[in-house]
Design an enzyme around this catalytic site. Structure first.
Site, PDB file in Angstrom:
ATOM      1  N   TYR A 125       0.848  -1.202   0.000  1.00  0.00           N
ATOM      2  CA  TYR A 125       0.000   0.000   0.000  1.00  0.00           C
ATOM      3  C   TYR A 125       0.879   1.246   0.000  1.00  0.00           C
ATOM      4  O   TYR A 125       0.967   1.944  -0.971  1.00  0.00           O
ATOM      5  CB  TYR A 125      -0.948  -0.028   1.202  1.00  0.00           C
ATOM      6  N   SER A 149      -6.502   0.895  -4.447  1.00  0.00           N
ATOM      7  CA  SER A 149      -6.577   2.327  -4.191  1.00  0.00           C
ATOM      8  C   SER A 149      -5.179   2.953  -4.323  1.00  0.00           C
ATOM      9  O   SER A 149      -4.590   2.907  -5.396  1.00  0.00           O
ATOM     10  CB  SER A 149      -7.194   2.565  -2.809  1.00  0.00           C
ATOM     11  N   ASP A 179     -17.645   3.817  -8.134  1.00  0.00           N
ATOM     12  CA  ASP A 179     -16.580   4.299  -7.258  1.00  0.00           C
ATOM     13  C   ASP A 179     -16.532   5.822  -7.349  1.00  0.00           C
ATOM     14  O   ASP A 179     -16.100   6.384  -8.358  1.00  0.00           O
ATOM     15  CB  ASP A 179     -15.243   3.692  -7.675  1.00  0.00           C
ATOM     16  N   HIS A 234     -15.793   1.735  -4.235  1.00  0.00           N
ATOM     17  CA  HIS A 234     -14.383   1.606  -3.896  1.00  0.00           C
ATOM     18  C   HIS A 234     -14.067   0.326  -3.139  1.00  0.00           C
ATOM     19  O   HIS A 234     -12.915  -0.093  -3.069  1.00  0.00           O
ATOM     20  CB  HIS A 234     -13.947   2.822  -3.070  1.00  0.00           C
TER      21      HIS A 234
END
Length: 723
Positions: free
Chosen positions: A490, A570, A653, A688
């Site tokens: 991430y 993301s 999203d 999302h």
């Protein structure tokens, strides 16, 4: 239509039968994606954007493109050897009872429960001393397909009402309602245009504070969201009668989160600006909790916007905060409303001396504080008294993560969940007086975690930085040959990536795959300095850390480039897109999900402007060349051989708008210089990720894992094809 040779799936002689154009069985035909001569001039530099028309998600030609891309992806995925076996296995593994962390209100415990394959978990209430719980809210009744989800809830202090929010199709937009818990029925109250807000009741139970945006004038899933304001809603009145508590028209990017103190005397307002970790704290004295005053506006308490301040609780006028002010790895301070100046602050729990530890979470109890610490991204739990004296460490059952720490400042009981990569969350009840903990709810899961091993290794990044990497695998796997491996990361927004349980990961592991997690700069694994080392002009450090983790796994013998897949969601989708375009030869497959992939326009949609503190903005002449240098969409190179890529997104999203993924997919398909497939799977009733129903999660995870299995050679133990 553009044709490229594609690796054939065994037994897939007619897998593209029915395509709109004639084709051979070894040809992948991408839907036509016209280009347009759109060129922006940014700081004197011409920047082409030939697929900008795909940003309009609802236009007829974009909808036609979505349908064509989904048909292509479905034909491909339907022929993957492990797709159906993985769906069946995921359904079996998902079907186990699981529980959420309880919270106490009005003499009862409230917690979430899922019997196994329910699309949404239900809210239960268990009165103190009672043996059984009853369901008070079942989100599965919101919609037939499970795509209307519960987003937030708050029980009134008297236990009479439940304020709750819902979202449809995965959107960030919420609608609030109020349920009479005694009757089990909703009142007429209906609040709209809410995002990124919870509800906090006044002590009298007559109403609650919440934040909302103005009603959008344009496309609700794309229009930028600014001018949030704080309101008070009184039960039984229309939203039009809600009282404005605080707004700043001169600060359109400020956001508000309100919390009533446990004694009901104060409203504590946290004021943020985008995703910047720093915030302001303003306080409104409500007076008599039985008759709260709303005729004044909150007054500044901590207003320098210099650090992060998280309100923990209060004793009269003494307020306790977790903060990184003068402590990048965190401390707890006490601030007296009567003497709020910095010189009068009292340090209650100081920043630790171990550079590998960071203060992750703190809960206030009647006896002191329960403190959650991360050490090298794994959890530790400690008890402190109200004066900050460390009393004891609570033993945890291995290398894993504490989540959902829940406590009240008037009780010694606290709750938390503990999970690992191979053990689903077990819920514990603790006593802050004695330090004793016991199991509150333990799920029964059909896989024995003792059959698996979790190791932590440390890679060395390009600049010499030590980067932790978790490696999870079956106990019988050795490094005598490389194995299909998924590397996840991430690296952003001050968010740590800690050991977490995933049914999908178990399905991958039991077939002989390896799952690895890299703890990258940009997160909070080692505090604010670690975060800042991976943001704005230092964002390339995050990609270098990820590449270093991949190289370390290869050097250790666990995998090799053609058997190494990368995955992220993301900001992690940005991570995958950037490393994919920078080092395509390093990987055997890539799955960027709901990714931020156009770094020059992200700030123009919905809440994207809020990420500018993290990324910078292309409007800034100093940041423009930095963003352009790694923006995945702008760094796709024609004729390059990219690894098999499956892009995941949802057309609802409204956080990372799907135009990011649409444009990146179009550019990658046009540029692909070899036979490897580039596919995009677009969920048409999802956003999302939050609130996604179980059936939809199973289908998506089966497709993702089946794609990785095929590309990396997991199916039947076959070697990955030479590319």
């Amino acid at each position: 239509m553009r044709k490229v040779r594609c690796w054939l799936i065994p037994g897939a002689a007619a897998w593209l039968a029915g395509a709109a154009a004639a084709q051979t069985t070894d040809t992948l035909v991408y839907p036509p994606t016209p280009t347009e001569p759109v060129v922006d001039t940014l700081h004197g530099v011409s920047v082409p954007d030939p697929y900008r028309w795909l940003e309009d998600t609802d236009s007829p030609r974009t909808r036609a493109w979505i349908e064509a891309q989904n048909r292509l992806a479905e034909r491909f995925l339907a022929r993957l050897p492990l797709r159906q076996p993985l769906r069946r296995r995921l359904t079996e593994l998902w079907n186990f009872e699981r529980y959420g962390v309880p919270f106490e209100e009005a003499g009862a415990l409230f917690y979430f429960y899922n019997s196994g394959l329910q699309n949404q978990s239900v809210l239960r209430r268990q009165p103190r001393g009672a043996a059984n719980a009853t369901t008070v809210l079942d989100p599965n009744r919101f919609s037939a397909d499970g795509t209307v989800a519960l987003t937030t809830l708050a029980v009134s202090p008297d236990g009479r009402y439940l304020a709750y929010g819902t979202s449809s199709g995965g959107s960030d937009w919420q609608e609030f309602r109020v349920r009479d818990l005694a009757r089990g029925a909703d009142l007429p109250d209906h609040l709209r245009w809410i995002k990124f807000s919870g509800a906090s009741w006044t002590k009298d139970g007559r109403g609650f504070f919440y934040a909302r945006y103005p009603e959008p004038r344009g496309a609700t899933l794309r229009e930028a969201n600014r001018h949030q304001a704080l309101y008070y809603h009184r039960v039984g009145t229309p939203q039009s009668a809600d009282r404005l508590v605080y707004a700043r028209p001169d600060q359109p990017e400020w956001s508000f989160a309100a919390r009533v103190s446990h004694d009901g005397r104060y409203l504590v307002v946290s004021i943020g600006q985008g995703t910047d970790r720093r915030n302001r704290i303003h306080v409104l004295d409500l007076g008599d909790p039985r008759r709260p005053r709303l005729d004044e506006r909150p007054r500044p308490l901590l207003d320098d916007f210099d650090a992060r301040y998280e309100f923990l609780g209060n004793q009269g006028t003494v307020f306790y905060f977790r903060t990184d002010a003068d402590a990048p790895r965190g401390r707890v301070i006490a601030v007296d409303l009567r003497r709020p100046e910095r010189a009068a602050w009292r340090t209650v729990i100081p920043e630790g001396t171990d550079p590998h530890e960071v203060l992750q979470d703190v809960a206030m109890t009647a006896d002191g504080f329960v403190v959650h610490v991360l050490r090298d991204a794994a959890s530790r739990l400690r008890l402190y008294d109200r004066h900050g004296r460390r009393r004891r460490e609570i033993p945890l059952p291995g290398l894993g993560s504490v989540t959902g720490l829940s406590a009240r400042p008037d009780r010694s009981t606290f709750y938390f969940a503990f999970a690992s990569f191979t053990q689903p969350p077990t819920i514990y009840r603790g006593d802050s007086r004695t330090g004793a903990i016991r199991v509150f709810r333990r799920p029964t899961f059909p896989v024995d975690p003792r059959d698996y091993v979790t190791e932590q290794v440390f890679a060395t990044s390009k600049d010499g930085t030590r980067v932790p990497v978790f490696v999870v695998h079956r106990k019988d796997l050795t490094t005598d040959r490389p194995h299909p491996t998924i590397l996840y990361g991430y690296g952003g927004f001050n968010i740590p990536v800690t050991p977490s349980f995933s049914v999908a990961n178990l399905a991958w592991l039991e077939r002989g795959g390896i799952y690895a997690v890299a703890n990258l700069r940009g997160g909070s694994e080692y505090g604010e300095a670690w975060h800042r080392a991976g943001m704005r002009e230092r964002k390339q450090n995050v990609f270098d850390d990820f590449l270093a983790a991949s190289e370390h796994l290869i050097r250790l013998g666990w995998t090799e480039p053609k058997r190494l897949g990368i995955y992220g969601r993301s900001n992690g989708g940005l991570l995958v897109g950037a490393t994919l375009t920078q080092r395509p030869e390093r990987f055997g497959a890539a799955v960027p999900a709901v990714g931020v992939l156009d770094m020059l326009r992200f700030h123009k949609f919905t809440i994207g402007w809020a990420w500018v503190p993290e990324y910078g903005s292309a409007d800034d002449p100093a940041m423009f060349p930095v963003l352009r240098a790694y923006s995945p969409y702008h760094n796709v190179r024609p004729g390059t051989c990219y690894p098999p890529t499956l892009i995941l997104t949802g057309d609802h999203d409204d956080r990372v708008v799907p135009g990011h993924s649409f444009k990146f997919a179009a550019a990658l398909q046009a540029a692909q210089g070899c036979a490897n497939p580039v596919l995009i799977r677009i969920e048409t009733r999802a956003g999302h990720g939050a609130g996604k129903p179980t059936w939809m999660q199973i289908e998506e995870e089966a497709d993702r894992l089946a794609f990785f299995a095929w590309a990396l050679g997991l199916a039947a133990g076959d070697r990955a094809p030479e590319r």
